[in-house]
Design an enzyme around this catalytic site. Structure first.
Site, PDB file in Angstrom:
ATOM      1  CG  ASP A   1      -1.934  -0.969   1.357  1.00  0.00           C
ATOM      2  OD1 ASP A   1      -2.117  -1.725   0.393  1.00  0.00           O
ATOM      3  OD2 ASP A   1      -2.629  -0.998   2.383  1.00  0.00           O
TER       4      ASP A   1
ATOM      5  NE  ARG B   1      -3.688  -0.908  -4.304  1.00  0.00           N
ATOM      6  CZ  ARG B   1      -3.219  -1.484  -3.195  1.00  0.00           C
ATOM      7  NH1 ARG B   1      -2.969  -2.783  -3.169  1.00  0.00           N
ATOM      8  NH2 ARG B   1      -2.980  -0.785  -2.121  1.00  0.00           N
TER       9      ARG B   1
HETATM   10  C1  LIG Z   1      -8.288  -1.373  -4.401  1.00  0.00           C
HETATM   11  C2  LIG Z   1      -7.921  -0.069  -3.764  1.00  0.00           C
HETATM   12  C3  LIG Z   1      -6.733   0.059  -3.074  1.00  0.00           C
HETATM   13  C4  LIG Z   1      -6.378   1.278  -2.493  1.00  0.00           C
HETATM   14  N1  LIG Z   1      -5.154   1.426  -1.897  1.00  0.00           N
HETATM   15  C5  LIG Z   1      -4.762   2.647  -1.457  1.00  0.00           C
HETATM   16  C6  LIG Z   1      -3.450   2.864  -0.974  1.00  0.00           C
HETATM   17  O1  LIG Z   1      -2.620   1.953  -0.895  1.00  0.00           O
HETATM   18  N2  LIG Z   1      -3.111   4.116  -0.579  1.00  0.00           N
HETATM   19  C7  LIG Z   1      -3.999   5.172  -0.667  1.00  0.00           C
HETATM   20  O2  LIG Z   1      -3.626   6.304  -0.334  1.00  0.00           O
HETATM   21  N3  LIG Z   1      -5.253   4.976  -1.098  1.00  0.00           N
HETATM   22  C8  LIG Z   1      -5.662   3.749  -1.492  1.00  0.00           C
HETATM   23  N4  LIG Z   1      -6.932   3.577  -1.957  1.00  0.00           N
HETATM   24  C9  LIG Z   1      -7.963   4.635  -1.751  1.00  0.00           C
HETATM   25  C10 LIG Z   1      -7.934   5.695  -2.825  1.00  0.00           C
HETATM   26  O3  LIG Z   1      -6.767   6.456  -2.734  1.00  0.00           O
HETATM   27  C11 LIG Z   1      -9.148   6.644  -2.695  1.00  0.00           C
HETATM   28  O4  LIG Z   1      -9.139   7.240  -1.443  1.00  0.00           O
HETATM   29  C12 LIG Z   1     -10.486   5.983  -2.888  1.00  0.00           C
HETATM   30  O5  LIG Z   1     -10.441   4.979  -3.864  1.00  0.00           O
HETATM   31  C13 LIG Z   1     -11.532   7.031  -3.316  1.00  0.00           C
HETATM   32  O6  LIG Z   1     -11.209   7.602  -4.547  1.00  0.00           O
HETATM   33  P1  LIG Z   1     -11.906   7.211  -5.943  1.00  0.00           P
HETATM   34  O7  LIG Z   1     -10.853   6.884  -6.901  1.00  0.00           O
HETATM   35  O8  LIG Z   1     -12.934   6.190  -5.744  1.00  0.00           O
HETATM   36  O9  LIG Z   1     -12.516   8.565  -6.439  1.00  0.00           O
HETATM   37  P2  LIG Z   1     -13.453   9.673  -5.782  1.00  0.00           P
HETATM   38  O10 LIG Z   1     -12.996  10.943  -6.406  1.00  0.00           O
HETATM   39  O11 LIG Z   1     -13.535   9.550  -4.292  1.00  0.00           O
HETATM   40  O12 LIG Z   1     -14.867   9.282  -6.356  1.00  0.00           O
HETATM   41  C14 LIG Z   1     -15.136   9.453  -7.728  1.00  0.00           C
HETATM   42  C15 LIG Z   1     -16.546   9.032  -8.067  1.00  0.00           C
HETATM   43  O13 LIG Z   1     -16.692   7.640  -7.777  1.00  0.00           O
HETATM   44  C16 LIG Z   1     -18.018   7.390  -7.361  1.00  0.00           C
HETATM   45  N5  LIG Z   1     -18.017   6.901  -5.972  1.00  0.00           N
HETATM   46  C17 LIG Z   1     -17.038   7.017  -5.066  1.00  0.00           C
HETATM   47  N6  LIG Z   1     -17.401   6.462  -3.900  1.00  0.00           N
HETATM   48  C18 LIG Z   1     -18.643   5.986  -4.083  1.00  0.00           C
HETATM   49  C19 LIG Z   1     -19.577   5.304  -3.264  1.00  0.00           C
HETATM   50  N7  LIG Z   1     -19.311   5.041  -1.979  1.00  0.00           N
HETATM   51  N8  LIG Z   1     -20.749   4.937  -3.795  1.00  0.00           N
HETATM   52  C20 LIG Z   1     -21.065   5.245  -5.074  1.00  0.00           C
HETATM   53  N9  LIG Z   1     -20.225   5.908  -5.900  1.00  0.00           N
HETATM   54  C21 LIG Z   1     -19.040   6.257  -5.420  1.00  0.00           C
HETATM   55  C22 LIG Z   1     -18.754   8.696  -7.434  1.00  0.00           C
HETATM   56  O14 LIG Z   1     -19.330   8.820  -8.696  1.00  0.00           O
HETATM   57  C23 LIG Z   1     -17.632   9.705  -7.268  1.00  0.00           C
HETATM   58  O15 LIG Z   1     -17.931  10.973  -7.775  1.00  0.00           O
HETATM   59  C24 LIG Z   1      -7.282   2.380  -2.561  1.00  0.00           C
HETATM   60  C25 LIG Z   1      -8.472   2.259  -3.269  1.00  0.00           C
HETATM   61  C26 LIG Z   1      -8.799   1.065  -3.873  1.00  0.00           C
HETATM   62  C27 LIG Z   1     -10.078   0.995  -4.631  1.00  0.00           C
END
Ligand SMILES: Cc1cc2nc3c(=O)[nH]c(=O)nc-3n(C[C@H](O)[C@H](O)[C@H](O)COP(=O)(O)OP(=O)(O)OC[C@H]3O[C@@H](n4cnc5c(N)ncnc54)[C@H](O)[C@@H]3O)c2cc1C
Length: 278
Positions: free
Chosen positions: A111, A159
């Site tokens: 991560d 990732r």
């Molecule tokens: C598999 C995985 C591993 C990860 N590992 C790390 C890591 O190692 N380090 C780290 O800093 N972060 C990690 N993250 C978290 C990541 O950095 C984000 O904080 C998180 O994924 C939210 O960002 P987003 O890309 O979904 O976009 P956002 O900008 O939060 O969301 C974009 C759009 O997605 C849709 N959406 C988002 N959430 C929802 C919901 N709950 N229900 C419905 N629609 C929704 C909406 O349309 C929203 O406008 C990880 C995420 C994933 C998926």
């Protein structure tokens, strides 16, 4: 009271407290055609006991994944493996986990944590990149990520995420627009330079963009989301034949992870709706 909050907030995003809970969730996901990425919750450790417990838990997890023939990776953090305690210790622990995982055909992710740990995380990752069973997370909100991506070797497995920590303007884009714009830029570079990677986001626009790019590039792409967030969308992608994965945290140290989820606007809206019956 802690139990109440744990049920309300963490119950949605966390598989449970024990290895068995995580393995059960992995089996359920596998039944839907989805791979699990299992994380044992814990970070920022200053005590050797906690680090040792994490290492042992990952080794047990790896063995069980193999024994039960699950489609599951593991995902850890450098501060869970002792980076704040001793640089030699974190190296030994990471090597132990990666080597054992390689023998058992399990994939190990690192991560990405706060900005101050990026150099150490990349350094550690580079030591085992040649093993072929390791991956690293890169965050699009960091201004430095384009440079990092260009420096990683072509056999790296990345990732791509937007980033979950609070970072200063100096090191990170502050607006969703800039972070998303950079996500697209990094994603395009990944399609050009890397063979196998994971697009980790709940953002349908990013997912659609990646699917389009992959029509031209034909890379080995996995689409990943967090447990409890938009997993129906992922099931639909799996049904269309795309490779998919869900990040499945488990363990007792649920507060920092749940806090990061709670800060995400869409999650907060969903939780409030479920609390107040909307
Ligand atoms: C598999 C995985 C591993 C990860 N590992 C790390 C890591 O190692 N380090 C780290 O800093 N972060 C990690 N993250 C978290 C990541 O950095 C984000 O904080 C998180 O994924 C939210 O960002 P987003 O890309 O979904 O976009 P956002 O900008 O939060 O969301 C974009 C759009 O997605 C849709 N959406 C988002 N959430 C929802 C919901 N709950 N229900 C419905 N629609 C929704 C909406 O349309 C929203 O406008 C990880 C995420 C994933 C998926």
């Amino acid at each position: 009271m802690a139990g109440f909050f744990e049920r309300i907030f963490a119950g949605r995003w966390i598989a449970g407290q024990n290895i068995e809970d995580a393995l059960k969730e992995a089996k359920r996901l596998n039944g839907l055609g989805i791979t699990a990425i299992i994380n044992y919750l814990g970070e920022g450790y200053h005590k050797r006991d906690a680090v040792e417990d994490a290492v042992q838990t990952y080794l047990t997890l790896i063995l069980e994944i193999r024994k039960r023939r699950l489609r599951a990776d593991v995902s850890t953090k450098i501060t869970e493996l002792g980076d704040l305690l001793d640089k030699k210790l974190v190296l030994e622990n990471y090597a132990k986990i990666v080597n054992f995982a390689a023998k058992n055909k399990v994939f190990v992710w690192l991560d990405m944590e706060e900005h101050r740990f990026v150099d150490d995380t990349i350094k550690l990752y580079m030591l085992k990149v040649g093993k072929g069973n390791t991956g690293i997370c890169i965050q699009s909100y960091l201004r430095r990520s384009l440079k990092d991506l260009k420096r990683l070797p072509a056999n790296a497995t990345i990732r791509l995420v937007k980033g979950a920590y609070s970072e200063s303007r100096r090191v990170a884009f502050q607006s969703r627009e800039e972070t998303t714009e950079n996500y697209v830029l990094l994603m395009k570079l990944m399609f050009k330079r890397f063979r196998r990677f994971t697009i980790a986001t709940h953002d349908s626009k990013m997912l659609q963009k990646a699917i389009e790019l992959n029509r031209a590039y034909r890379r080995d792409v996995t689409y990943a989301m967090l447990k409890g967030v938009r997993n129906g969308y992922l099931v639909a992608l799996a049904e269309k034949g795309e490779k998919t994965a869900v990040y499945v945290p488990f363990g007792r140290v649920w507060i920092p992870y749940s806090y990061r989820r709670l800060k995400e606007r869409s999650n907060l809206k969903l939780i409030l709706r479920s609390l107040f019956g909307g």
